[in-house]
Design a protein around this motif. Structure first.
Motif, PDB file in Angstrom:
ATOM      1  N   VAL A   1       0.853  -1.194   0.000  1.00  0.00           N
ATOM      2  CA  VAL A   1       0.000   0.000   0.000  1.00  0.00           C
ATOM      3  C   VAL A   1       0.889   1.245   0.000  1.00  0.00           C
ATOM      4  O   VAL A   1       1.854   1.325   0.766  1.00  0.00           O
ATOM      5  N   THR A   2       0.559   2.210  -0.861  1.00  0.00           N
ATOM      6  CA  THR A   2       1.351   3.434  -0.965  1.00  0.00           C
ATOM      7  C   THR A   2       0.692   4.564  -0.180  1.00  0.00           C
ATOM      8  O   THR A   2      -0.492   4.873  -0.396  1.00  0.00           O
ATOM      9  N   PHE A   3       1.459   5.165   0.718  1.00  0.00           N
ATOM     10  CA  PHE A   3       1.014   6.332   1.489  1.00  0.00           C
ATOM     11  C   PHE A   3       1.735   7.574   0.950  1.00  0.00           C
ATOM     12  O   PHE A   3       2.947   7.516   0.667  1.00  0.00           O
ATOM     13  N   LYS A   4       1.008   8.666   0.823  1.00  0.00           N
ATOM     14  CA  LYS A   4       1.614   9.940   0.442  1.00  0.00           C
ATOM     15  C   LYS A   4       1.917  10.752   1.698  1.00  0.00           C
ATOM     16  O   LYS A   4       1.141  10.734   2.652  1.00  0.00           O
ATOM     17  N   VAL A   5       3.072  11.437   1.666  1.00  0.00           N
ATOM     18  CA  VAL A   5       3.411  12.336   2.777  1.00  0.00           C
ATOM     19  C   VAL A   5       2.676  13.649   2.559  1.00  0.00           C
ATOM     20  O   VAL A   5       2.730  14.234   1.461  1.00  0.00           O
ATOM     21  N   GLU A   6       1.973  14.097   3.585  1.00  0.00           N
ATOM     22  CA  GLU A   6       1.168  15.322   3.487  1.00  0.00           C
ATOM     23  C   GLU A   6       2.032  16.523   3.088  1.00  0.00           C
ATOM     24  O   GLU A   6       3.164  16.682   3.554  1.00  0.00           O
ATOM     25  N   ASN A   7       1.478  17.323   2.185  1.00  0.00           N
ATOM     26  CA  ASN A   7       2.126  18.570   1.736  1.00  0.00           C
ATOM     27  C   ASN A   7       3.480  18.342   1.088  1.00  0.00           C
ATOM     28  O   ASN A   7       4.409  19.144   1.243  1.00  0.00           O
ATOM     29  N   SER A   8       3.638  17.225   0.369  1.00  0.00           N
ATOM     30  CA  SER A   8       4.895  16.970  -0.361  1.00  0.00           C
ATOM     31  C   SER A   8       4.619  15.977  -1.494  1.00  0.00           C
ATOM     32  O   SER A   8       3.528  15.400  -1.583  1.00  0.00           O
ATOM     33  N   ASP A   9       5.642  15.768  -2.322  1.00  0.00           N
ATOM     34  CA  ASP A   9       5.525  14.779  -3.403  1.00  0.00           C
ATOM     35  C   ASP A   9       6.067  13.421  -2.971  1.00  0.00           C
ATOM     36  O   ASP A   9       6.123  12.478  -3.770  1.00  0.00           O
ATOM     37  N   LEU A  10       6.479  13.304  -1.707  1.00  0.00           N
ATOM     38  CA  LEU A  10       7.093  12.070  -1.217  1.00  0.00           C
ATOM     39  C   LEU A  10       6.029  11.004  -0.925  1.00  0.00           C
ATOM     40  O   LEU A  10       4.910  11.327  -0.494  1.00  0.00           O
ATOM     41  N   THR A  11       6.395   9.753  -1.171  1.00  0.00           N
ATOM     42  CA  THR A  11       5.523   8.621  -0.848  1.00  0.00           C
ATOM     43  C   THR A  11       6.358   7.512  -0.202  1.00  0.00           C
ATOM     44  O   THR A  11       7.585   7.515  -0.297  1.00  0.00           O
ATOM     45  N   PHE A  12       5.690   6.574   0.435  1.00  0.00           N
ATOM     46  CA  PHE A  12       6.365   5.376   0.926  1.00  0.00           C
ATOM     47  C   PHE A  12       5.374   4.211   0.895  1.00  0.00           C
ATOM     48  O   PHE A  12       4.147   4.414   0.942  1.00  0.00           O
ATOM     49  N   ASP A  13       5.912   3.004   0.791  1.00  0.00           N
ATOM     50  CA  ASP A  13       5.084   1.803   0.710  1.00  0.00           C
ATOM     51  C   ASP A  13       5.144   1.024   2.010  1.00  0.00           C
ATOM     52  O   ASP A  13       6.180   0.990   2.689  1.00  0.00           O
ATOM     53  N   VAL A  14       4.023   0.385   2.345  1.00  0.00           N
ATOM     54  CA  VAL A  14       4.003  -0.557   3.463  1.00  0.00           C
ATOM     55  C   VAL A  14       3.487  -1.891   2.940  1.00  0.00           C
ATOM     56  O   VAL A  14       2.694  -1.933   1.994  1.00  0.00           O
ATOM     57  N   PHE A  15       3.951  -2.957   3.556  1.00  0.00           N
ATOM     58  CA  PHE A  15       3.443  -4.293   3.233  1.00  0.00           C
ATOM     59  C   PHE A  15       2.584  -4.774   4.397  1.00  0.00           C
ATOM     60  O   PHE A  15       2.965  -4.626   5.562  1.00  0.00           O
ATOM     61  N   THR A  16       1.425  -5.339   4.076  1.00  0.00           N
ATOM     62  CA  THR A  16       0.542  -5.820   5.137  1.00  0.00           C
ATOM     63  C   THR A  16      -0.184  -7.087   4.699  1.00  0.00           C
ATOM     64  O   THR A  16      -0.565  -7.225   3.540  1.00  0.00           O
ATOM     65  N   THR A  17      -0.352  -7.991   5.657  1.00  0.00           N
ATOM     66  CA  THR A  17      -1.159  -9.192   5.397  1.00  0.00           C
ATOM     67  C   THR A  17      -2.607  -8.956   5.814  1.00  0.00           C
ATOM     68  O   THR A  17      -3.455  -9.819   5.609  1.00  0.00           O
ATOM     69  N   ARG A  18      -2.876  -7.794   6.414  1.00  0.00           N
ATOM     70  CA  ARG A  18      -4.230  -7.467   6.882  1.00  0.00           C
ATOM     71  C   ARG A  18      -4.707  -6.154   6.261  1.00  0.00           C
ATOM     72  O   ARG A  18      -5.074  -5.210   6.952  1.00  0.00           O
ATOM     73  N   VAL A  19      -4.733  -6.160   4.910  1.00  0.00           N
ATOM     74  CA  VAL A  19      -5.177  -4.951   4.224  1.00  0.00           C
ATOM     75  C   VAL A  19      -6.652  -4.661   4.523  1.00  0.00           C
ATOM     76  O   VAL A  19      -7.123  -3.521   4.362  1.00  0.00           O
ATOM     77  N   ASP A  20      -7.399  -5.663   5.015  1.00  0.00           N
ATOM     78  CA  ASP A  20      -8.804  -5.450   5.383  1.00  0.00           C
ATOM     79  C   ASP A  20      -8.948  -4.451   6.530  1.00  0.00           C
ATOM     80  O   ASP A  20     -10.017  -3.869   6.718  1.00  0.00           O
ATOM     81  N   THR A  21      -7.844  -4.248   7.296  1.00  0.00           N
ATOM     82  CA  THR A  21      -7.914  -3.314   8.440  1.00  0.00           C
ATOM     83  C   THR A  21      -7.387  -1.928   8.096  1.00  0.00           C
ATOM     84  O   THR A  21      -7.147  -1.116   8.996  1.00  0.00           O
ATOM     85  N   LEU A  22      -7.224  -1.632   6.807  1.00  0.00           N
ATOM     86  CA  LEU A  22      -6.593  -0.372   6.390  1.00  0.00           C
ATOM     87  C   LEU A  22      -7.307   0.866   6.940  1.00  0.00           C
ATOM     88  O   LEU A  22      -6.673   1.878   7.265  1.00  0.00           O
ATOM     89  N   ASN A  23      -8.634   0.785   7.087  1.00  0.00           N
ATOM     90  CA  ASN A  23      -9.369   1.944   7.627  1.00  0.00           C
ATOM     91  C   ASN A  23      -9.077   2.178   9.104  1.00  0.00           C
ATOM     92  O   ASN A  23      -9.414   3.230   9.640  1.00  0.00           O
ATOM     93  N   GLY A  24      -8.442   1.175   9.765  1.00  0.00           N
ATOM     94  CA  GLY A  24      -8.131   1.320  11.181  1.00  0.00           C
ATOM     95  C   GLY A  24      -6.731   1.844  11.452  1.00  0.00           C
ATOM     96  O   GLY A  24      -6.303   1.922  12.618  1.00  0.00           O
ATOM     97  N   VAL A  25      -5.996   2.229  10.400  1.00  0.00           N
ATOM     98  CA  VAL A  25      -4.649   2.781  10.576  1.00  0.00           C
ATOM     99  C   VAL A  25      -4.736   4.142  11.257  1.00  0.00           C
ATOM    100  O   VAL A  25      -5.420   5.050  10.761  1.00  0.00           O
ATOM    101  N   THR A  26      -4.039   4.303  12.385  1.00  0.00           N
ATOM    102  CA  THR A  26      -4.053   5.595  13.092  1.00  0.00           C
ATOM    103  C   THR A  26      -2.664   6.222  13.171  1.00  0.00           C
ATOM    104  O   THR A  26      -2.534   7.357  13.633  1.00  0.00           O
ATOM    105  N   TYR A  27      -1.642   5.517  12.751  1.00  0.00           N
ATOM    106  CA  TYR A  27      -0.296   6.073  12.632  1.00  0.00           C
ATOM    107  C   TYR A  27       0.541   5.115  11.785  1.00  0.00           C
ATOM    108  O   TYR A  27       0.136   3.974  11.540  1.00  0.00           O
ATOM    109  N   VAL A  28       1.682   5.578  11.305  1.00  0.00           N
ATOM    110  CA  VAL A  28       2.622   4.734  10.571  1.00  0.00           C
ATOM    111  C   VAL A  28       3.997   4.880  11.206  1.00  0.00           C
ATOM    112  O   VAL A  28       4.278   5.886  11.874  1.00  0.00           O
ATOM    113  N   VAL A  29       4.841   3.861  11.017  1.00  0.00           N
ATOM    114  CA  VAL A  29       6.162   3.869  11.649  1.00  0.00           C
ATOM    115  C   VAL A  29       7.233   3.569  10.594  1.00  0.00           C
ATOM    116  O   VAL A  29       7.100   2.619   9.808  1.00  0.00           O
TER     117      VAL A  29
END
Length: 812
Positions: free
Chosen positions: A230-258
């Protein structure tokens, strides 16, 4: 001991060597059997009891298979490169080559004194140019196929030892050798692309005759996971980063990234007011090993960067944190956190007061890690499990922000070492041509003997101008050699191939010879190599197969692990504890066979245990007894006038013991259950001793029985058995004889002893013919004189017969 000891050992070792008994002939009759013990590392001057526990019993198994008719190939060599020899040179001034070759000479002498069937004509020593030429050749072949590459990577660095440390060498953030705090350091390193074979390394495990625990360790180490990227965009920039998850069904429950502290993105997104805290956190993270950082028992820590990312499925902004439990070298180096449905994320969110949002319905409390209908997930509410995952991934794909992905825990094999005592990496660096592999006809790239060992953070080879400066093989201009050396595991990743054709100067090996001999039929060594050597050897085999050099998939068909021999105090042997056991003194006193037999009888092979002086003395007394017993047998055979050929009751009893021993020694030795094999021989010994007390003996039967007895003993006490074979006036060698055959009819007894119980208590025992019917057995039991005393005047309620074992008379 009476007439047995080191003089007999030397007599037969000399004869074995002079006769070429243990030499392998590929054209000899019998099915080939490649038996291999993991070769030893000559960091110490002597073999210890642990080496013996690996080599002695395995040699007994090989001797057993030779007598079964197999054409046994059992080579031996030395894994002779490595850092301990270099550290010893720094400490003493003795050159690594000199100390290593002296240690090898000592260990060779000890291995020969063991009396094993090692085929020394096929010996390999990895620190000699004639071997490491082919280590370099393997590297070049991998480089040609794109399986060796160079990149900048973070490593564990000890500032005191001035060298890279493996994760396993970092203990609680400190160097295991000098206890200095370990740092993370970015270095340009060479890697081998083992991840290219991740799927096959995983799938082929189930086909191997290996311990299940070892296979499970490799499966975990490879760590295949099916999920989504899953690709996340960094707010107010052109930067992005990817995360790998086996529980993409819980994506709406993401409250922070590390993010991992080493990830370059951290410096780009950290806001000025947060930089000091983030930099301090990164410094602390550098002092921890990867293993410690991923420990499940360790409290998770982190620091906020000040920046936010946009959740691609719902557009919500989530804070970006840095946490040392995330590794830059694993996955994408970034993770999404769903604290309502992950225990680690829940603990982290609770600690730092971050939001916790349930998106999966289920469970009485949070975190809930199971599956269920989605909630608080907008258009995906009500979907569950795979359907939810598929719907969310399809939405991400539409936006170009995600897709299905397979991830592995396995990372590419870092093989660069900033040290001297290893095989030089065969590449040069040219300003004009870049990275240039050394041509095969210029191999080996030899280690210079004159070198400065003082550790200063650089490879010792980088301080040798005569080594560094060379000519570019492509353009002829000036070039510089690579000054790092190869991880010693590269040397041991193909040695089982080189053994077969060790004198070949033109090739690493002849493919026809190796394809005929490999895979190794039985490989024996320690379980500590499960996720290093055993994995690397499998990788190299598959790579060479795909290059057309090999026609088999796996190097080691069957694998056995030996246990650990502990000191008499029950602790792991070490010089500092003063509890090490050196074989030499025991062999001088008892002979090699007593030492070997004690190791096999005193311990379950896969478990090991604590050394006992009393235990080896007990085996010494047993061998003394056998020597006297066999002398008595020879006297009977040579002097008796009895020509009777029939078998009376005593002979039938001995014949039963004989074939019982043959059956069980054969079955147990096959399974490396040496302790029970020797226990059966001891029972056979007792039966033979009992028979010698008979007045009239069947001499022909006695001689046949003694022949089988010595044959059964031969793999476990090879010198002693040869001596007894010669005293019996038989042709050399007992190891050219056939293994005894088990006769099932000998275990069918004419009579059997049964117990007789009266109301559940054993009151008598009696021998009865095995042909009796149940009614006849009842009658015999009721008429037994001893039993009559317990049933006279009583009413017999019931008589229960368990055929061949007991009769229970219920009387009132």
């Amino acid at each position: 001991m009476a007439n047995y000891g080191t003089s007999v050992d030397k007599k037969w070792q000399t004869k074995w060597e002079e006769s070429g008994l243990h030499n392998f002939d590929e054209n000899a009759p019998g099915e080939k059997l490649y038996v291999l013990e993991m070769f030893s590392y000559p960091s110490g001057a002597k073999l210890h009891a642990g080496h013996w526990f690996n080599y002695g019993p395995t040699d007994s198994w090989a001797r057993f298979k030779k007598m079964q008719g197999y054409n046994v190939f059992q080579p031996m060599g030395f894994d002779a490169f490595g850092l301990p020899a270099e550290n010893y040179a720094i400490k003493t001034g003795i050159h690594p080559k000199d100390s290593t070759m002296q240690n090898i000479a000592n260990m060779e002498e000890q291995l020969r004194a063991m009396g094993a069937m090692f085929n020394w004509d096929h010996e390999v020593i990895t620190c000699l140019p004639e071997y490491y030429k082919w280590t370099q050749w393997v590297f070049l072949k991998l480089f040609e196929k794109g399986l060796a590459y160079r990149k900048n990577a973070p490593v564990n660095w000890c500032p005191s030892c001035n060298t890279v440390l493996a994760n396993e060498q970092v203990i609680e953030g400190h160097c295991e050798r000098c206890d200095s705090e370990v740092e993370k350091k970015d270095l340009t390193q060479w890697f081998l692309k083992i991840t290219h074979y991740a799927d096959e390394l995983l799938e082929k495990l189930d086909e191997l005759d290996w311990p299940e625990k070892t296979k499970a360790m490799q499966k975990h180490w490879i760590g295949k996971s099916k999920g989504a990227q899953v690709t996340f965009k960094v707010e107010n920039s052109d930067l992005t980063f990817d995360v790998f998850t086996t529980r993409v069904d819980t994506l709406n429950g993401v409250t922070y990234v590390v993010l991992a502290p080493e990830t370059p993105l951290v410096d780009k997104i950290t806001l000025p007011e947060y930089k000091d805290a983030v930099e301090e956190y990164k410094i602390q993270a550098q002092k921890q090993s990867d293993i410690e950082r991923q420990s499940t028992s360790r409290e998770k820590t982190g620091v906020f960067t000040g920046s936010y990312a946009i959740n691609p499925i719902n557009g919500k902004r989530v804070p970006i944190w840095v946490g040392d439990y995330v590794l830059a070298t694993y996955g994408t180096g970034c993770v999404m956190a769903v604290p309502a449905h992950d225990e680690r994320d829940f603990a982290f969110a609770t600690k730092y007061n971050l939001p916790i949002i349930r998106v999966v319905d289920g469970g009485d409390s949070l975190p809930y890690t199971g599956y269920g209908p989605l909630v608080n997930s907008g258009e995906f509410d009500g979907l569950s499990g795979d359907k939810a995952k598929e719907a969310i991934v399809n939405k991400l794909k539409e936006q170009g922000l995600g897709d299905w992905k397979i991830n592995y825990r396995l990372r590419d094999w870092l093989v660069s070492r900033q040290r001297y005592w290893g095989a030089p990496i065969p590449v040069v660096y040219c300003d004009k041509c870049g990275i240039v592999p050394v041509p095969e006809d210029q191999l080996p790239v030899e280690l210079p003997y004159d070198i400065e060992f003082t550790p200063d953070g650089k490879s010792p080879l980088s301080k040798s101008e005569s080594f560094l400066n060379t000519t570019c093989p492509k353009c002829g201009g000036h070039a510089t050699r690579e000054s790092d050396t190869l991880d010693t595991f590269v040397c041991s990743s193909f040695y089982y191939l080189r053994y077969v054709d060790n004198k070949n100067k033109e090739k690493c090996f002849d493919s026809d010879k190796v394809n005929a001999m490999l895979p190794v039929d039985k490989y024996v060594g320690g379980p500590e190599h499960a996720t290093m050597h055993l994995l690397y050897a499998r990788f190299i085999t598959k790579a060479l197969r795909d290059m057309g050099y090999l026609n088999f998939d796996e190097p080691f068909k069957s694998l056995t692990h030996q246990g650990l021999i502990l000191g008499p105090d029950g602790q792991k042997m070490s010089k500092s504890k003063g509890n090490t056991i050196s074989p030499d003194d025991y062999i001088k006193e008892f002979g090699a066979d007593v030492f070997r037999m004690y190791l096999m009888f005193g311990f379950a092979y896969s478990e090991g245990g604590a050394w006992s002086d009393e235990g080896i003395k007990s085996i010494g007394r047993f061998v003394d007894r056998v020597e006297r017993l066999l002398e008595q047998c020879r006297n009977e055979i040579n002097s008796s006038k009895n020509t009777n050929t029939s078998m009376n009751k005593a002979e039938k009893e001995l014949n039963y013991a004989r074939h019982y021993a043959i059956k069980h020694v054969t079955e147990d030795t096959e399974k490396f259950q040496f302790n029970t094999s020797i226990a059966r021989i001891m029972e056979f010994t007792n039966a033979l001793s009992k028979y010698l007390n008979e007045e009239n003996k069947n001499v022909k039967f006695l001689e046949e029985t003694v022949i089988d007895y010595i044959k059964l003993l031969a793999p476990f006490a090879p010198h002693f058995a040869e001596e007894q074979w010669e005293l019996l006036q038989k042709d050399f060698s007992i190891f050219n004889e056939s293994w005894p055959k088990f006769d099932p009819s000998a275990l069918v007894k004419d009579e059997v002893e049964i117990a007789i119980q009266v109301s559940g208590k054993i009151r008598a025992r009696m021998n009865i013919p095995t042909t009796l019917t149940e009614d006849e057995i009842k009658e015999a039991a009721l008429n037994n004189e001893t039993i009559q005393q317990f049933i006279n005047g009583k009413t017999i309620m019931k008589v229960i017969v368990v055929k061949g074992r007991l009769v229970n008379i219920v009387a009132k």
